[in-house]
Design a protein around this motif. Structure first.
Motif, PDB file in Angstrom:
ATOM      1  N   ALA A 111       0.800  66.306 -49.746  1.00  0.00           N
ATOM      2  CA  ALA A 111       0.350  67.618 -50.217  1.00  0.00           C
ATOM      3  C   ALA A 111      -0.611  67.523 -51.402  1.00  0.00           C
ATOM      4  O   ALA A 111      -1.284  68.495 -51.728  1.00  0.00           O
ATOM      5  CB  ALA A 111       1.559  68.466 -50.615  1.00  0.00           C
ATOM      6  N   HIS A 168      14.622  68.715 -58.179  1.00  0.00           N
ATOM      7  CA  HIS A 168      13.202  69.033 -57.994  1.00  0.00           C
ATOM      8  C   HIS A 168      12.460  67.858 -57.376  1.00  0.00           C
ATOM      9  O   HIS A 168      11.604  68.034 -56.502  1.00  0.00           O
ATOM     10  CB  HIS A 168      12.561  69.440 -59.322  1.00  0.00           C
ATOM     11  CG  HIS A 168      11.148  69.891 -59.155  1.00  0.00           C
ATOM     12  ND1 HIS A 168      10.071  69.086 -59.455  1.00  0.00           N
ATOM     13  CD2 HIS A 168      10.636  71.051 -58.676  1.00  0.00           C
ATOM     14  CE1 HIS A 168       8.960  69.735 -59.185  1.00  0.00           C
ATOM     15  NE2 HIS A 168       9.266  70.919 -58.710  1.00  0.00           N
ATOM     16  N   ARG A 177      13.266  67.716 -53.653  1.00  0.00           N
ATOM     17  CA  ARG A 177      12.610  68.851 -52.995  1.00  0.00           C
ATOM     18  C   ARG A 177      11.109  68.573 -52.846  1.00  0.00           C
ATOM     19  O   ARG A 177      10.511  68.869 -51.821  1.00  0.00           O
ATOM     20  CB  ARG A 177      12.856  70.122 -53.807  1.00  0.00           C
ATOM     21  CG  ARG A 177      12.579  71.382 -53.031  1.00  0.00           C
ATOM     22  CD  ARG A 177      12.998  72.654 -53.752  1.00  0.00           C
ATOM     23  NE  ARG A 177      14.085  72.430 -54.691  1.00  0.00           N
ATOM     24  CZ  ARG A 177      14.120  72.925 -55.925  1.00  0.00           C
ATOM     25  NH1 ARG A 177      13.148  73.668 -56.375  1.00  0.00           N
ATOM     26  NH2 ARG A 177      15.132  72.675 -56.722  1.00  0.00           N
ATOM     27  N   TYR A 178      10.510  67.990 -53.874  1.00  0.00           N
ATOM     28  CA  TYR A 178       9.087  67.657 -53.826  1.00  0.00           C
ATOM     29  C   TYR A 178       8.802  66.605 -52.753  1.00  0.00           C
ATOM     30  O   TYR A 178       7.868  66.732 -51.978  1.00  0.00           O
ATOM     31  CB  TYR A 178       8.608  67.156 -55.194  1.00  0.00           C
ATOM     32  CG  TYR A 178       7.204  66.646 -55.145  1.00  0.00           C
ATOM     33  CD1 TYR A 178       6.128  67.516 -55.182  1.00  0.00           C
ATOM     34  CD2 TYR A 178       6.941  65.281 -54.998  1.00  0.00           C
ATOM     35  CE1 TYR A 178       4.829  67.049 -55.085  1.00  0.00           C
ATOM     36  CE2 TYR A 178       5.653  64.815 -54.904  1.00  0.00           C
ATOM     37  CZ  TYR A 178       4.607  65.704 -54.948  1.00  0.00           C
ATOM     38  OH  TYR A 178       3.321  65.230 -54.831  1.00  0.00           O
ATOM     39  N   ILE A 206      10.375  65.948 -50.040  1.00  0.00           N
ATOM     40  CA  ILE A 206      10.513  66.546 -48.708  1.00  0.00           C
ATOM     41  C   ILE A 206       9.388  67.545 -48.476  1.00  0.00           C
ATOM     42  O   ILE A 206       8.698  67.500 -47.451  1.00  0.00           O
ATOM     43  CB  ILE A 206      11.896  67.199 -48.552  1.00  0.00           C
ATOM     44  CG1 ILE A 206      12.979  66.110 -48.567  1.00  0.00           C
ATOM     45  CG2 ILE A 206      11.964  68.029 -47.277  1.00  0.00           C
ATOM     46  CD1 ILE A 206      14.390  66.628 -48.740  1.00  0.00           C
ATOM     47  N   GLY A 207       9.173  68.446 -49.424  1.00  0.00           N
ATOM     48  CA  GLY A 207       8.174  69.503 -49.266  1.00  0.00           C
ATOM     49  C   GLY A 207       6.745  69.006 -49.177  1.00  0.00           C
ATOM     50  O   GLY A 207       5.902  69.632 -48.531  1.00  0.00           O
ATOM     51  N   SER A 208       6.457  67.871 -49.795  1.00  0.00           N
ATOM     52  CA  SER A 208       5.089  67.343 -49.770  1.00  0.00           C
ATOM     53  C   SER A 208       4.747  66.679 -48.441  1.00  0.00           C
ATOM     54  O   SER A 208       3.580  66.426 -48.151  1.00  0.00           O
ATOM     55  CB  SER A 208       4.908  66.314 -50.897  1.00  0.00           C
ATOM     56  OG  SER A 208       5.655  65.136 -50.606  1.00  0.00           O
ATOM     57  N   GLN A 221       9.118  62.670 -44.714  1.00  0.00           N
ATOM     58  CA  GLN A 221       9.023  62.643 -43.246  1.00  0.00           C
ATOM     59  C   GLN A 221       8.081  61.539 -42.776  1.00  0.00           C
ATOM     60  O   GLN A 221       8.394  60.807 -41.841  1.00  0.00           O
ATOM     61  CB  GLN A 221       8.551  63.988 -42.717  1.00  0.00           C
ATOM     62  CG  GLN A 221       8.429  64.017 -41.209  1.00  0.00           C
ATOM     63  CD  GLN A 221       7.913  65.350 -40.700  1.00  0.00           C
ATOM     64  OE1 GLN A 221       7.749  66.301 -41.453  1.00  0.00           O
ATOM     65  NE2 GLN A 221       7.661  65.418 -39.412  1.00  0.00           N
TER      66      GLN A 221
END
Length: 173
Positions: A90, A153, A156-157, A159-161, A165
Motif C-alpha cells: 500500500a 496497529h 493491522r497494518y 494485513i491491511g497493506s 497476504q
C-alpha cells in the motif's frame, strides 16, 4: 568482543522490516531510518514528501560469526515484493522502493548472487536495486521497534497493506 558488520535493507515501510531480523541469533541491533538521499538528517515528514531521495530502511548490526550476511539476505527477500518498482504494497513512492545497500565488495557480490537466485523464483524483472551504502539516519524514536510498542496497529497494518497476504502466497515454503 564480537566482530560486527552492518547490513542495510530498504523494504518499504520500515515498521515491517524490523521484526523479521530482531530475534535472529547474531543480530545485535535493528534500527529504522532513512538512507540513499541527498538531505542530511531528514525527518519522517521530509522523507514522506518524496523529494529527499531517501528510502525507509533498516540498518542491522550483526555478528558474522553467528549469522551470515547471506542468511540476512534470504530473510530480506522473504519480506518484500521484489518485482514492484513503485514502492511496497500500500506504500507508494520513491521512499518505499526496495534496495540492498552494500557495505563491502563481498556484500555486493553476495547481494548480486542472491538477486540472481530470486529472479529464478519470480516471473518478470527484479526491481530491487543493489546500491553502495550511503549515510544512514535513524528515524524518530516513535518509529523504533514499532511492532513491540504498537502490536495491534502493526499487525493491522501488515494485513491491511497487503504485505501479509503476499508473503504467505509467495513464501509459504
Amino acid at each position: 568482543m564480537a566482530r560486527t558488520e552492518h547490513a542495510t535493507f530498504a523494504g518499504g515501510c520500515f515498521w515491517c522490516m524490523v521484526h523479521p531480523f530482531d530475534e535472529i541469533p547474531g543480530v545485535l541491533q535493528v534500527t529504522s531510518g532513512y538512507t540513499g538521499g541527498q538531505v542530511p538528517h531528514p525527518t519522517y515528514e521530509e522523507v514522506c514528501q518524496q523529494d529527499t531521495g531517501h528510502r525507509e530502511a533498516v540498518d542491522i548490526v550483526f555478528d558474522p560469526d553467528q549469522v551470515s550476511y547471506e542468511t540476512l539476505l534470504d530473510i530480506y527477500w522473504r519480506q518484500i515484493d521484489p518485482l514492484d518498482p513503485g514502492g511496497q504494497f500500500a506504500d507508494r513512492g520513491p521512499s518505499y522502493r526496495t534496495a540492498i545497500f552494500y557495505h563491502s565488495e563481498a556484500q555486493r557480490q553476495a547481494a548480486e548472487a542472491s538477486k540472481t537466485r530470486i529472479q529464478a523464483k519470480f516471473h518478470g524483472p527484479i526491481a530491487t536495486e543493489i546500491l553502495p551504502a550511503a549515510p544512514f539516519y535513524p528515524a524518530e524514536t516513535y518509529h523504533q521497534d514499532y511492532y513491540r510498542k504498537n502490536p495491534v496497529h502493526y499487525q493491522r497494518y501488515r494485513i491491511g497493506s497487503g504485505r501479509e497476504q503476499f508473503l504467505r502466497q509467495h513464501w509459504a515454503d
